[in-house]
Design a protein around this motif. Sequence first.
Motif, mmCIF file in Angstrom:
data_model
loop_
_atom_site.group_PDB
_atom_site.id
_atom_site.type_symbol
_atom_site.label_atom_id
_atom_site.label_comp_id
_atom_site.label_asym_id
_atom_site.label_seq_id
_atom_site.Cartn_x
_atom_site.Cartn_y
_atom_site.Cartn_z
ATOM 1 N N GLY A 191 -2.848 -0.621 -6.253
ATOM 2 C CA GLY A 191 -2.603 0.718 -5.728
ATOM 3 C C GLY A 191 -1.179 0.907 -5.246
ATOM 4 N N HIS A 192 -0.232 0.232 -5.905
ATOM 5 C CA HIS A 192 1.183 0.334 -5.537
ATOM 6 C C HIS A 192 1.921 1.202 -6.566
ATOM 7 C CE1 HIS A 192 0.778 -2.838 -2.503
ATOM 8 N NE2 HIS A 192 0.116 -3.564 -3.398
ATOM 9 N N LEU A 233 -2.054 -7.582 2.049
ATOM 10 C CA LEU A 233 -3.238 -8.377 2.345
ATOM 11 C C LEU A 233 -4.029 -8.589 1.065
ATOM 12 C CD1 LEU A 233 -4.290 -6.541 5.626
ATOM 13 C CD2 LEU A 233 -3.079 -8.731 5.429
ATOM 14 N N PRO A 234 -4.676 -9.753 0.911
ATOM 15 C CA PRO A 234 -5.346 -10.070 -0.351
ATOM 16 C C PRO A 234 -6.503 -9.117 -0.645
ATOM 17 C CG PRO A 234 -5.861 -11.697 1.340
ATOM 18 C CD PRO A 234 -4.765 -10.856 1.876
ATOM 19 N N GLY A 235 -6.504 -8.618 -1.878
ATOM 20 C CA GLY A 235 -7.613 -7.801 -2.349
ATOM 21 C C GLY A 235 -7.593 -6.351 -1.922
ATOM 22 N N TYR A 279 -3.915 -0.186 -1.940
ATOM 23 C CA TYR A 279 -2.930 0.568 -1.175
ATOM 24 C C TYR A 279 -2.859 2.045 -1.584
ATOM 25 C CZ TYR A 279 -1.861 -3.671 1.202
ATOM 26 O OH TYR A 279 -1.993 -4.780 1.998
ATOM 27 N N GLY A 280 -3.750 2.450 -2.485
ATOM 28 C CA GLY A 280 -4.063 3.855 -2.617
ATOM 29 C C GLY A 280 -3.423 4.653 -3.724
ATOM 30 N N GLY A 317 -10.687 4.167 3.049
ATOM 31 C CA GLY A 317 -10.917 3.022 2.179
ATOM 32 C C GLY A 317 -9.667 2.404 1.595
ATOM 33 N N PHE A 318 -8.499 2.963 1.941
ATOM 34 C CA PHE A 318 -7.242 2.449 1.432
ATOM 35 C C PHE A 318 -6.412 1.865 2.562
ATOM 36 C CE2 PHE A 318 -8.331 6.111 -1.342
ATOM 37 C CZ PHE A 318 -8.559 5.403 -2.511
ATOM 38 N N GLU A 319 -5.554 0.899 2.210
ATOM 39 C CA GLU A 319 -4.679 0.269 3.196
ATOM 40 C C GLU A 319 -3.447 1.145 3.391
ATOM 41 O OE1 GLU A 319 -4.258 -2.810 5.945
ATOM 42 O OE2 GLU A 319 -5.916 -2.442 4.538
ATOM 43 N N ALA A 320 -3.238 1.619 4.612
ATOM 44 C CA ALA A 320 -2.110 2.512 4.901
ATOM 45 C C ALA A 320 -0.841 1.713 5.161
ATOM 46 C CB ALA A 320 -2.424 3.377 6.116
ATOM 47 N N PRO A 321 0.315 2.310 4.894
ATOM 48 C CA PRO A 321 1.570 1.610 5.180
ATOM 49 C C PRO A 321 1.766 1.413 6.675
ATOM 50 C CG PRO A 321 1.998 3.884 4.595
ATOM 51 C CD PRO A 321 0.547 3.657 4.340
ATOM 52 N N LYS A 322 2.497 0.386 7.026
ATOM 53 C CA LYS A 322 2.849 0.173 8.429
ATOM 54 C C LYS A 322 3.948 1.140 8.868
ATOM 55 C CE LYS A 322 0.025 -3.250 9.221
ATOM 56 N NZ LYS A 322 -1.079 -3.124 10.206
#
Length: 385
Positions: A228-229, A260-262, A265-266, A289-294
């Motif tokens: 998701g990049h 992070l593994p697995g 990122y959307g 359900g997606f990993e948000a940016p820091k």
Amino acid sequence: MIARSLFAAGLLAASACSADPQAATAPAGTEPAAMTNGGKPFAETVVADFDSPWAMTFLPDGRMLVTEKAGQLLLVAADGKSRLTLATLPVDSAGQGGLMDVVLAPDFARSKRVYLSWSAAGDGGKGVVLARGVLDDAAAGSEKLRQIEVLFRATPLVEGNGHYSGRIAFSPDGRYLFFTNGERQKFDPAQDPKATLGKVLRLTLDGKPAPGNPLAAKGFHPAVWSYGHRNLLGIAFDSAGNLWEQEMGPKGGDELNLVLPGRNYGYPKVSNGDHYDGRPIPDHSPGDGFEAPKVFWTPVISPGGLMIYSGDMFPQWKGDAFIGGLSSQALVRVDLNGTDARKGDQWDMGARIREVEQAPDGSIYVLEDGQRGSQGRMIRLTPAQ
């Protein structure tokens, strides 16, 4: 993967067309000269200039390896005053393509291995490749990169000249190689489990999918670590072993991510930016359900290289991330605190910054982009007096 014999023949042909590499000197006017710092907390010294440089790394003795877009890998003296061509690689340099990253193997002191990435054309399109060679420096003034072999190719190959990514980082234990594959301006491959595009990959040092990757059992390409990049132009580990990655968002929404593994990122399902044609993309939001940016940037900074500082010359910045800004023509600092991050400084550099690296003495080096065949300077940053 092309046969090594064919690859070697192509490499020799490409090398034969290059200029004589023996002890070529830097162009006139690149002698070190201090620049006015304009209130910045560092002094700037021009070390050398190059034809559209893309990446650099330091050898243990202080000399530098520098890649140029057209395919030249250069060995540069520590003072920048001389250089020679170690290899000319068969790159496809159209658009955003070219010779990209250069990183020393974890065991470089013993193996002399150097890892590289570049864009290449093949049947059905183009893609980024990962390769390595051995630095033969037994005879001063006639150093070469030999035994060059392609280890991995992004799949699928697609048409177009953008978003190759191609950044390389080694795990702190030296066992694995992390490799970024951009989504090639095609959007959907970032979510396609079978494609390596729009992904962070974890490979062995020989370029094979690393055993135990987190998504292989779910039907993903076995090399995928996260997905998701978009266009991932920087990747680095911090001193605690956390993996950080920065990428260009669309119209808005450039990102710094803790990888992070697995995790997904959307992109392109969510982003803090929108499509260039004005179509909206839903923002990251809690519980989606997606990993948000820091950290994200709107307006964009167009992030280039990423470095996490560990030196003593700038003790106040130890552990912080430094990002080159392309369209923003900036050097960007991000405060890292464990797995959290927040924006720090953004210094106007007056030119597109493609790469940022830490020297063995703790000074900071930046490479200007040298867009469209123009010169790009290497600048050393030291504390302002």
